[in-house]
Design a protein around this motif. Structure first.
Motif, PDB file in Angstrom:
ATOM      1  N   SER A 174       0.820  -1.206   0.000  1.00  0.00           N
ATOM      2  CA  SER A 174       0.000   0.000   0.000  1.00  0.00           C
ATOM      3  C   SER A 174       0.857   1.261   0.000  1.00  0.00           C
ATOM      4  O   SER A 174       1.856   1.354   0.710  1.00  0.00           O
ATOM      5  N   CYS A 175       0.445   2.246  -0.797  1.00  0.00           N
ATOM      6  CA  CYS A 175       1.174   3.510  -0.898  1.00  0.00           C
ATOM      7  C   CYS A 175       0.178   4.656  -1.038  1.00  0.00           C
ATOM      8  O   CYS A 175      -0.815   4.541  -1.757  1.00  0.00           O
ATOM      9  N   THR A 176       0.446   5.753  -0.329  1.00  0.00           N
ATOM     10  CA  THR A 176      -0.364   6.963  -0.420  1.00  0.00           C
ATOM     11  C   THR A 176       0.547   8.142  -0.731  1.00  0.00           C
ATOM     12  O   THR A 176       1.577   8.323  -0.081  1.00  0.00           O
ATOM     13  N   ILE A 177       0.162   8.942  -1.731  1.00  0.00           N
ATOM     14  CA  ILE A 177       0.900  10.159  -2.084  1.00  0.00           C
ATOM     15  C   ILE A 177      -0.098  11.305  -2.041  1.00  0.00           C
ATOM     16  O   ILE A 177      -1.126  11.251  -2.712  1.00  0.00           O
ATOM     17  N   TYR A 178       0.200  12.325  -1.219  1.00  0.00           N
ATOM     18  CA  TYR A 178      -0.797  13.383  -1.022  1.00  0.00           C
ATOM     19  C   TYR A 178      -0.223  14.765  -1.325  1.00  0.00           C
ATOM     20  O   TYR A 178       0.994  14.988  -1.311  1.00  0.00           O
ATOM     21  N   PHE A 179      -1.155  15.696  -1.586  1.00  0.00           N
ATOM     22  CA  PHE A 179      -0.848  17.132  -1.684  1.00  0.00           C
ATOM     23  C   PHE A 179      -1.810  17.840  -0.752  1.00  0.00           C
ATOM     24  O   PHE A 179      -3.022  17.612  -0.805  1.00  0.00           O
ATOM     25  N   ASN A 180      -1.288  18.709   0.110  1.00  0.00           N
ATOM     26  CA  ASN A 180      -2.139  19.462   1.020  1.00  0.00           C
ATOM     27  C   ASN A 180      -1.530  20.838   1.275  1.00  0.00           C
ATOM     28  O   ASN A 180      -0.467  20.954   1.880  1.00  0.00           O
ATOM     29  N   ASN A 181      -2.211  21.863   0.773  1.00  0.00           N
ATOM     30  CA  ASN A 181      -1.790  23.255   0.993  1.00  0.00           C
ATOM     31  C   ASN A 181      -0.308  23.479   0.671  1.00  0.00           C
ATOM     32  O   ASN A 181       0.448  24.054   1.456  1.00  0.00           O
ATOM     33  N   GLY A 182       0.092  22.991  -0.501  1.00  0.00           N
ATOM     34  CA  GLY A 182       1.457  23.208  -0.970  1.00  0.00           C
ATOM     35  C   GLY A 182       2.457  22.157  -0.563  1.00  0.00           C
ATOM     36  O   GLY A 182       3.592  22.163  -1.034  1.00  0.00           O
ATOM     37  N   GLN A 183       2.063  21.230   0.297  1.00  0.00           N
ATOM     38  CA  GLN A 183       2.989  20.203   0.780  1.00  0.00           C
ATOM     39  C   GLN A 183       2.671  18.860   0.124  1.00  0.00           C
ATOM     40  O   GLN A 183       1.518  18.439   0.067  1.00  0.00           O
ATOM     41  N   VAL A 184       3.700  18.179  -0.353  1.00  0.00           N
ATOM     42  CA  VAL A 184       3.564  16.825  -0.892  1.00  0.00           C
ATOM     43  C   VAL A 184       4.194  15.850   0.090  1.00  0.00           C
ATOM     44  O   VAL A 184       5.281  16.107   0.631  1.00  0.00           O
ATOM     45  N   GLY A 185       3.518  14.741   0.341  1.00  0.00           N
ATOM     46  CA  GLY A 185       4.047  13.726   1.240  1.00  0.00           C
ATOM     47  C   GLY A 185       3.793  12.335   0.699  1.00  0.00           C
ATOM     48  O   GLY A 185       2.917  12.127  -0.155  1.00  0.00           O
ATOM     49  N   VAL A 186       4.590  11.388   1.179  1.00  0.00           N
ATOM     50  CA  VAL A 186       4.502  10.005   0.725  1.00  0.00           C
ATOM     51  C   VAL A 186       4.432   9.097   1.945  1.00  0.00           C
ATOM     52  O   VAL A 186       5.193   9.248   2.897  1.00  0.00           O
ATOM     53  N   CYS A 187       3.495   8.141   1.900  1.00  0.00           N
ATOM     54  CA  CYS A 187       3.257   7.246   3.036  1.00  0.00           C
ATOM     55  C   CYS A 187       3.182   5.798   2.568  1.00  0.00           C
ATOM     56  O   CYS A 187       2.829   5.507   1.422  1.00  0.00           O
ATOM     57  N   GLY A 188       3.485   4.895   3.503  1.00  0.00           N
ATOM     58  CA  GLY A 188       3.184   3.488   3.320  1.00  0.00           C
ATOM     59  C   GLY A 188       1.788   3.216   3.859  1.00  0.00           C
ATOM     60  O   GLY A 188       0.919   4.078   3.842  1.00  0.00           O
ATOM     61  N   ARG A 189       1.573   2.004   4.372  1.00  0.00           N
ATOM     62  CA  ARG A 189       0.241   1.677   4.882  1.00  0.00           C
ATOM     63  C   ARG A 189      -0.154   2.574   6.048  1.00  0.00           C
ATOM     64  O   ARG A 189      -1.281   3.057   6.129  1.00  0.00           O
ATOM     65  N   ASN A 190       0.791   2.805   6.984  1.00  0.00           N
ATOM     66  CA  ASN A 190       0.454   3.561   8.194  1.00  0.00           C
ATOM     67  C   ASN A 190       1.359   4.757   8.462  1.00  0.00           C
ATOM     68  O   ASN A 190       0.954   5.672   9.170  1.00  0.00           O
ATOM     69  N   LYS A 191       2.572   4.756   7.923  1.00  0.00           N
ATOM     70  CA  LYS A 191       3.561   5.772   8.274  1.00  0.00           C
ATOM     71  C   LYS A 191       3.896   6.680   7.099  1.00  0.00           C
ATOM     72  O   LYS A 191       3.843   6.277   5.939  1.00  0.00           O
ATOM     73  N   GLU A 192       4.294   7.910   7.445  1.00  0.00           N
ATOM     74  CA  GLU A 192       4.796   8.844   6.439  1.00  0.00           C
ATOM     75  C   GLU A 192       6.321   8.771   6.440  1.00  0.00           C
ATOM     76  O   GLU A 192       6.947   8.550   7.490  1.00  0.00           O
ATOM     77  N   TYR A 193       6.934   8.976   5.243  1.00  0.00           N
ATOM     78  CA  TYR A 193       8.376   8.822   5.109  1.00  0.00           C
ATOM     79  C   TYR A 193       9.038  10.101   4.598  1.00  0.00           C
ATOM     80  O   TYR A 193       8.500  10.794   3.730  1.00  0.00           O
ATOM     81  N   LYS A 194      10.205  10.357   5.164  1.00  0.00           N
ATOM     82  CA  LYS A 194      11.015  11.504   4.749  1.00  0.00           C
ATOM     83  C   LYS A 194      11.500  11.310   3.320  1.00  0.00           C
ATOM     84  O   LYS A 194      11.804  10.191   2.900  1.00  0.00           O
ATOM     85  N   GLU A 195      11.593  12.412   2.588  1.00  0.00           N
ATOM     86  CA  GLU A 195      12.093  12.329   1.220  1.00  0.00           C
ATOM     87  C   GLU A 195      13.598  12.111   1.227  1.00  0.00           C
ATOM     88  O   GLU A 195      14.374  12.971   1.646  1.00  0.00           O
ATOM     89  N   THR A 196      14.005  10.930   0.772  1.00  0.00           N
ATOM     90  CA  THR A 196      15.419  10.598   0.624  1.00  0.00           C
ATOM     91  C   THR A 196      15.583   9.801  -0.667  1.00  0.00           C
ATOM     92  O   THR A 196      14.627   9.215  -1.179  1.00  0.00           O
ATOM     93  N   THR A 197      16.803   9.745  -1.162  1.00  0.00           N
ATOM     94  CA  THR A 197      17.062   8.987  -2.395  1.00  0.00           C
ATOM     95  C   THR A 197      16.979   7.483  -2.149  1.00  0.00           C
ATOM     96  O   THR A 197      16.864   6.709  -3.096  1.00  0.00           O
ATOM     97  N   ALA A 198      17.026   7.063  -0.870  1.00  0.00           N
ATOM     98  CA  ALA A 198      16.990   5.635  -0.546  1.00  0.00           C
ATOM     99  C   ALA A 198      15.563   5.113  -0.384  1.00  0.00           C
ATOM    100  O   ALA A 198      15.361   3.899  -0.332  1.00  0.00           O
TER     101      ALA A 198
END
Length: 336
Positions: A174-198
């Motif tokens: 499961s993967c969630t990618i969101y946009f909210n008030n100028g912010q983009v974030g990426v999540c797995g099933r339950n957690k959000e993850y910091k943007e890194t190349t890894a």
């Protein structure tokens, strides 16, 4: 939310040909192999769904030879899987209520998952490192976990006569990618993850330019889907590069889901891909047995598909939709 362990009643008992020791009991829409003569129609017992992970306890030790499992996420215990015995599919574990006297006065359907310290079995799923966790999935974005129809057969009646669609259940994570008030974030099933190349999640997002597309759209939404590819599950699709099969668009501002038509339109506008839709119709009219048959089949790779997801085309009053999944029994039998 899926109820892993519940009090249930035996609806029917079916013989197994050429067996003096085992038979089938029907619980809800499931069939389980049990000891012959252990139950009568109308008896109550405790039903453990497939993927239940039972703790190490003396009363579960009879499962050690067939069901013992251990990994870094779950620790050790007993994993309930789909099995085939004497040619019959057994989906779950059904134990007599007399073996659990502390629960004898509970009503049919009562959930006791936490009381028995049962958890849902999980395996590491994401290619390489998922990334650095920075918190739970934000903004009230729901976690997706479709109920299996055998556990909620009333959903068939609820959907009957309504517009529906049937999609292939993709075997990934499961993967969630969101946009909210100028912010983009990426999540797995339950957690959000910091943007890194890894981070595999962020690699997927950038591969399809999703941050740029959502920013250009300017709507506060979350795309939810299945992230499939090499080293994710068993890559049954035999993909050479990661793919994102989207099955939900969630409106963060209104806390509602897009209906089917709007969902298809916005994903097409973004130039992205939905889960494969196998069928659309104006009036749902399938039985449980017909749905189980429909769940069979293969991915384009030739390997068994995980199953199907059935949903209403229109939302309910609370901005959600009627939905459930049907898992391919051939897929379950081969699952490790």
């Amino acid at each position: 939310m899926r109820k892993l362990v519940t009090i249930q009643k035996v609806k029917n008992i079916l013989p197994i040909e050429n067996s003096d020791f085992i038979e089938l009991v029907e619980i809800m829409g499931w069939k389980c192999v049990v000891k012959k003569g252990e139950f009568k129609i109308g008896d109550f017992g405790i039903y453990f769904e497939v993927d239940s992970f039972l703790p190490i306890m003396e009363k579960f030790e009879f499962l050690r030879k067939s069901s013992y499992a251990k990994n870094d996420i779950m620790g050790e215990g007993f994993r309930i899987k789909t099995a085939k015995l004497r040619g019959k599919i057994s989906q779950g574990l059904f134990l007599p209520l007399k073996d659990f006297p502390e629960y004898k006065n509970l009503a049919e359907g009562t959930e006791i998952t936490e009381l028995l310290n049962v958890k849902k079995w999980q395996m590491p799923e994401v290619e390489g490192a998922a990334g650095i966790e920075i918190g739970d999935k934000p903004y009230g974005i729901p976690t997706t976990d479709e109920v299996r129809i055998q556990s909620s057969q009333e959903l068939i009646d609820d959907l009957t006569g309504k517009p529906y669609y049937i999609a292939t259940k993709m075997d990934g994570t499961s993967c969630t990618i969101y946009f909210n008030n100028g912010q983009v974030g990426v999540c797995g099933r339950n957690k959000e993850y910091k943007e890194t190349t890894a981070s595999g999640y962020w690699k997927l997002a950038h591969l399809y330019k999703i941050p740029e597309k959502l920013t250009g759209l300017g709507k506060n939404i979350a795309l939810q889907g299945e992230y499939c590819g090499e080293k994710i599950q068993k890559n049954r699709l035999k993909l050479q590069k990661p793919k994102f099969f989207i099955f939900n668009v969630y409106d963060i501002d209104t806390a509602t889901y897009y209906n089917y038509r709007d969902f298809r339109d916005i994903i097409a506008h973004l130039g992205l891909e939905t889960v494969p839709v196998e069928e659309e119709g104006e009036s749902f009219n399938y039985s449980l047995d017909e749905l189980l048959e429909k769940a069979n089949g293969k991915y384009p790779s030739g390997l068994d598909k995980e199953g199907i997801v059935i949903r209403s085309q229109e939302n309910t009053e609370d901005g959600k939709f009627l939905s459930f999944k049907v898992i391919n029994n051939d897929f379950l039998l081969k699952e490790k």
